[in-house]
Design a protein around this motif. Structure first.
Motif: not given
Length: 315
Positions: A292, A294-296, A298-301
């Motif tokens: 989670q 990594h996703r946050t 990489r998605e610019g959040e």
């Protein structure tokens, strides 16, 4: 001393009332009173003060409550692990989240764990890094996000993210995320800062020395929400990690920009105890949390953040 007595002890301490504890435990009030008195007689010390405002643990009582709570938690974990559904990962996992990251990470982590491992009971605690580290050492937390920490004899640490600290001001200040603000300019404002001794405050004080700036600290607090609230009320500026103010900047509640001259970075790590067996449930939640994060990023959040494995030339 038995399980029912310890359960009664912890419940009375939590709710401050024998009557309310009896309701929660589905017992009659005299039974709960008898369990507490039996413990007191066995130990030879009073465990509660009976006051007008309810039952308050004595110093000895607070010590026993802390130990009893850990014992009950371990029994709950064992019960969950020893009666698994075939093929399912089960158990109780307590996760520590940094206060600055909790709002962004708690919901997606919970969603993912419930979807992928519905038989895991997830418990989330938030605090500052120092408190979370102590909770891991004490066995109250299975894994936790921490920052600016390396591995210790008791703790295994995995670096995850490097992120910059941001100057945070009211919307009227017009700070622009695309235009970093020099530290000296931030220090020229009245500042609302974390309390002395807090790891974030240590980073900020180090940046002030490097910039040759003397900051006027008007308020110290141990709560990020209070820092933001006081800034919004026009009392001054503050400095916070980008993830802690990304939603406020997006909706225009606050204005913010990364600090420069010098840039101030912190490293967010995943900490887990070296001792003891890592259960399948703890391992599953740790993997989900890392995914989670990594996703946050990489998605610019997660503003001004770089994954540890991708870091390059951040100064």
């Amino acid at each position: 001393m038995d399980f029912k007595q310890l359960k009664a002890l912890v419940t009375v301490a939590d709710v401050g009332s024998v009557t309310r504890a009896a309701e929660l435990l589905h017992l009659v009030q005299p039974a709960v009173t008898r369990q507490i008195r039996t413990l007191e007689q066995e130990l030879g010390v009073p465990l509660f003060e009976r006051t007008r405002h309810g039952m308050r643990p004595t110093e000895a009582g607070a010590t026993l409550v802390e130990r009893a709570r850990r014992a009950l938690t371990e029994l709950d974990r064992a019960r969950a692990e020893l009666a698994p559904k075939p093929g399912a990962v089960t158990g109780i996992v307590t996760v520590g989240l940094l206060e600055s990251a909790a709002e962004r990470l708690a919901a997606p982590l919970t969603t993912a764990v419930l979807r992928e491992h519905p038989r895991i009971e997830l418990r989330l605690l938030t605090a500052y890094s120092g408190h979370l580290q102590r909770w891991i050492d004490d066995g109250d937390v299975d894994l936790s996000l921490l920052y600016n920490l390396t591995s210790t004899p008791s703790l295994d640490v995995r670096p995850l993210v490097r992120e910059r600290l941001w100057a945070v001001a009211p919307p009227s200040a017009g700070l622009d995320p695309a235009r970093p603000v020099p530290f000296a300019e931030v220090a020229a404002r009245p500042l609302i800062m974390p309390s002395e001794g807090h790891a974030l405050r240590t980073l900020i004080d180090g940046a002030a020395r490097e910039a040759g700036a003397e900051a006027e600290v008007i308020v110290q607090t141990n709560a990020m929400t209070l820092q933001k609230s006081l800034v919004l009320g026009g009392h001054g500026w503050t400095i916070l990690p980008g993830i802690g103010i990304s939603a406020d900047v997006a909706d225009g509640t606050l204005s913010a920009a990364p600090v420069c001259e010098p840039e101030v970075w912190r490293t967010v790590v995943l900490g887990m105890p070296r001792t003891g067996r890592v259960t399948p449930a703890v391992d599953a939640v740790a993997r989900t949390l890392v995914r989670q994060i990594h996703r946050t990023v990489r998605e610019g959040e997660w503003p001004s953040a770089r994954l540890w494995e991708d870091r390059t030339g951040e100064g």
